[in-house]
Design a protein around this motif. Structure first.
Motif, short mmCIF file in Angstrom:
data_model
loop_
_atom_site.label_atom_id
_atom_site.label_comp_id
_atom_site.label_asym_id
_atom_site.label_seq_id
_atom_site.Cartn_x
_atom_site.Cartn_y
_atom_site.Cartn_z
N UNK A 12 0.86 -1.18 0.00
CA UNK A 12 0.00 0.00 0.00
C UNK A 12 0.90 1.24 0.00
N UNK A 13 0.32 2.41 -0.28
CA UNK A 13 1.09 3.67 -0.27
C UNK A 13 1.78 3.82 1.09
N UNK A 101 3.83 -5.09 4.68
CA UNK A 101 2.73 -4.53 5.45
C UNK A 101 3.33 -3.74 6.60
N UNK A 102 2.86 -2.50 6.75
CA UNK A 102 3.35 -1.61 7.80
C UNK A 102 2.81 -2.10 9.16
N UNK A 107 -3.00 -4.28 7.28
CA UNK A 107 -3.32 -4.56 5.87
C UNK A 107 -4.28 -3.48 5.36
N UNK A 108 -3.94 -2.85 4.23
CA UNK A 108 -4.81 -1.81 3.67
C UNK A 108 -5.23 -2.16 2.25
N UNK A 109 -6.02 -1.26 1.66
CA UNK A 109 -6.68 -1.57 0.39
C UNK A 109 -5.74 -2.00 -0.72
N UNK A 110 -4.70 -1.18 -1.00
CA UNK A 110 -3.81 -1.53 -2.11
C UNK A 110 -3.00 -2.78 -1.81
N UNK A 142 -1.07 -7.33 13.56
CA UNK A 142 -0.91 -7.25 12.09
C UNK A 142 -0.55 -8.62 11.53
N UNK A 143 0.22 -9.41 12.28
CA UNK A 143 0.52 -10.78 11.82
C UNK A 143 -0.76 -11.60 11.67
N UNK A 144 -1.71 -11.40 12.63
CA UNK A 144 -3.00 -12.10 12.52
C UNK A 144 -3.69 -11.73 11.20
N UNK A 145 -3.70 -10.43 10.90
CA UNK A 145 -4.34 -9.96 9.66
C UNK A 145 -3.68 -10.60 8.45
N UNK A 146 -2.32 -10.66 8.47
CA UNK A 146 -1.60 -11.22 7.33
C UNK A 146 -1.87 -12.71 7.17
N UNK A 147 -1.99 -13.42 8.30
CA UNK A 147 -2.31 -14.84 8.24
C UNK A 147 -3.67 -15.05 7.58
#
Length: 595
Positions: A12-13, A101-102, A107-110, A142-147
């Motif tokens: 993402x940006x 991922x920051x 996790x964001x749209x792009x 954020x790791x949860x989101x990425x999983x």
């Protein structure tokens, strides 16, 4: 071939792509400390000023791993949605992608849309959790989101920081171990995919390509499949920080080709390069055609610069393959081009680049689409600018293009998005939940409503989450009218617009108000009117500036003052008859800022 790895960085940006690329280049000693600067690959002034990446940049690095030397081809990509075509082309030239991922933003749209682009091309995804050294980082959440997003193991996610240089070794090891070596047959006919090109004023056009099969040597006679043109490979080489000439570029590698190509139209991004004597049977499947979201007219300020502007547009198109254009004319502005852009930011950047890189001052007009007009005589006309529209009494009916728009968004933004689409005369056709959080909405709506600021508003409402994809359906009869704008009774075709009758009054009123703010005051009064055919529906007046003729007249009889005022009135009258109005560039863009 087994020692080559091609990968790109997607995110993402502002999730730290360019900074991570800097660290990788430093760590592999591709650049010396003296050459190093922040965001090294962003070499355009505009990119540095705005802190965004506009162009993808390819660069090659060497790295020793377990005693073996590997060649890594890295492509740093933009994050903004308006440059997603750059990303899709970079992905076509790679086998793997680092998905950043920051750790403080998640996790964001792009992130999601770039991930899907990469997955559709079958790339291996290496998830990287970036910026873990920030005080606001939330690595576990954020790791949860990425999983959830990737369905990967928690241990596969590499914690890193581009700024502090944490985790760089692990990333390089993961690239070598997880990303497959390029597939391809070095012994068959040459097939190379052009994924970028740059104009060099001394050496012609530099083509950047990736060899899929076969190999290419210096001095070979090559042919571009789509255009059928043949050239000599005068110089080939790889892309380091400076170009490095080579004698041969093997299968799977990325390189550049210079053969003195002068005409910009002869190079098409997505084309295939092959040998003249042993041509390949079929071209490589390139990228999908680009879909412009906004159409606007670009005109040179001086009409005599039209040809120079055409050359500038061709050179710019080499470097920005998402730009689509064709010539058009306007009564008020002369000759110019109708251009398609991927969004408002893209339009702004193109305008800036024309001014900076090619010294072209341009005027931008109102974005619009093509309409079909059926006249009373039964003829059908294609109308793409308001100036081509016949008088209302000759029109039987008007058809406008409808699209099927597919919007994917988070469920919490459904309400505002539905309202936005209904305001734009959209019909909801389908709504289905992809997951508990993500919804797909399918609308049928007029393209004319989408080209303005729909995309930007959609992004604003959904905090950047909603993604829009659309395809043309058909033309449907609509109650469209041409809204003319007149200054002191003269029509200005560059400010006219074709709008739906229900919106005409409001549109005309707002446009007149906007123009009143933007048009500078003259010594005479300026009437700004919006009209449908002969009927005036809105009017604003820019008041005249007047000289204080009574300043020298103090005391005495009122008739002395009246005499001076009468004299001034006569002079004003004479001025109004010949007065012509100067319109600033902002006024032509007023329509975009109406809401």
């Amino acid at each position: 071939m087994k020692h080559i790895r091609n990968f790109c960085i997607i995110a993402h940006i502002d999730h730290g792509k360019s900074t991570l690329a800097d660290r990788l280049l430093e760590f592999t000693k591709t650049v010396t400390n003296r050459q190093m600067q922040a965001q090294l690959l962003d070499d355009m002034d505009l990119e540095r000023e705005r802190g965004i990446t506009i162009k993808s940049h390819a660069i090659q690095m060497d790295y020793l791993y377990k005693g073996e030397k590997y060649t890594l081809n890295l492509i740093d990509t933009p994050g903004h949605v308006d440059f997603s075509y750059e990303v899709s082309r970079s992905i076509a030239a790679c086998e793997g992608a680092l998905l950043l991922v920051d750790a403080s933003q998640g996790v964001e749209a792009q992130t999601i849309s770039n991930l899907y682009l990469a997955m559709n091309q079958g790339l291996v995804i290496i998830p990287v959790l970036n910026k873990i050294d920030l005080p606001g980082a939330m690595p576990e959440e954020v790791k949860d989101e990425m999983e959830d997003l990737l369905g990967c193991d928690r241990d596969d996610i590499i914690p890193a920081s581009g700024k502090a240089g944490i985790g760089i070794e692990e990333i390089l090891a993961a690239i070598i171990e997880r990303v497959p070596a390029p597939k391809g047959n070095p012994d068959i006919e040459l097939q190379a995919l052009i994924f970028d090109s740059v104009f060099n004023s001394y050496r012609g056009i530099e083509v950047i390509f990736r060899v899929q099969n076969g190999s290419i040597r210096k001095g070979d006679k090559v042919k571009f499949v789509a255009t059928g043109k043949e050239y000599n490979a005068d110089e080939i080489g790889t892309l380091r920080l400076e170009k490095e000439p080579k004698d041969v570029i093997e299968c799977g590698d990325v390189g550049y080709l210079i053969s003195g190509i002068k005409v910009a139209r002869e190079v098409k991004v997505g084309d295939t390069i092959t040998h003249v004597d042993k041509p390949s049977k079929e071209p490589i499947k390139g990228f999908e055609e680009v879909k412009p979201m906004v159409f606007a007219g670009l005109y040179p300020v001086e009409t005599s610069e039209f040809e120079e502007m055409r050359e500038a547009m061709e050179k710019l198109q080499l470097n920005d393959a998402a730009l689509v254009w064709e010539p058009e004319t306007s009564a008020a502005l002369g000759f110019g081009f109708r251009c398609g852009f991927l969004g408002m930011l893209h339009m702004e950047i193109v305008q800036e680049r024309l001014e900076r890189e090619f010294d072209m001052t341009v005027i931008t007009t109102v974005p619009s689409v093509k309409f079909n007009v059926v006249t009373t005589k039964g003829n059908m006309l294609e109308v793409s600018a308001p100036s081509e529209m016949p008088e209302p009494n000759y029109i039987e009916w008007i058809e406008e293009p409808f699209i099927k728009a597919q919007i994917i968004t988070k469920s919490e933004y459904i309400g505002p998005i539905l309202k936005l689409c209904m305001d734009k005369r959209g019909l909801l056709k389908n709504q289905n939940y992809l997951t508990a959080e993500r919804v797909e909405l399918v609308f049928e709506m007029p393209l004319a409503e989408v080209v303005f600021d729909f995309f930007d508003k959609l992004k604003t409402i959904s905090r950047g989450y909603a993604s829009l994809d659309y395809e043309l359906l058909d033309y449907r009869e609509s109650d469209m009218i041409k809204l003319d704008v007149m200054l002191n009774g003269d029509g200005i075709d560059a400010l006219s617009a074709i709008v739906h009758r229900t919106k005409a009054y409001e549109w005309g009123k707002k446009l007149c108000e906007k123009l009143r703010e933007l048009i500078p005051r003259q010594m005479f009064e300026i009437a700004i009117q919006a009209a449908i055919g002969q009927k005036i529906i809105a009017r604003e007046t820019v008041k005249a500036m007047r000289k204080d003729v009574l300043a020298k007249c103090y005391g005495g009889d009122i008739s002395r003052k009246r005499k001076l005022l009468e004299k001034q009135k006569k002079g004003k009258k004479r001025m109004r008859q010949v007065g012509s109005v100067e319109i600033p560039q902002e006024a032509f863009m007023a329509v975009l800022k109406i809401n």
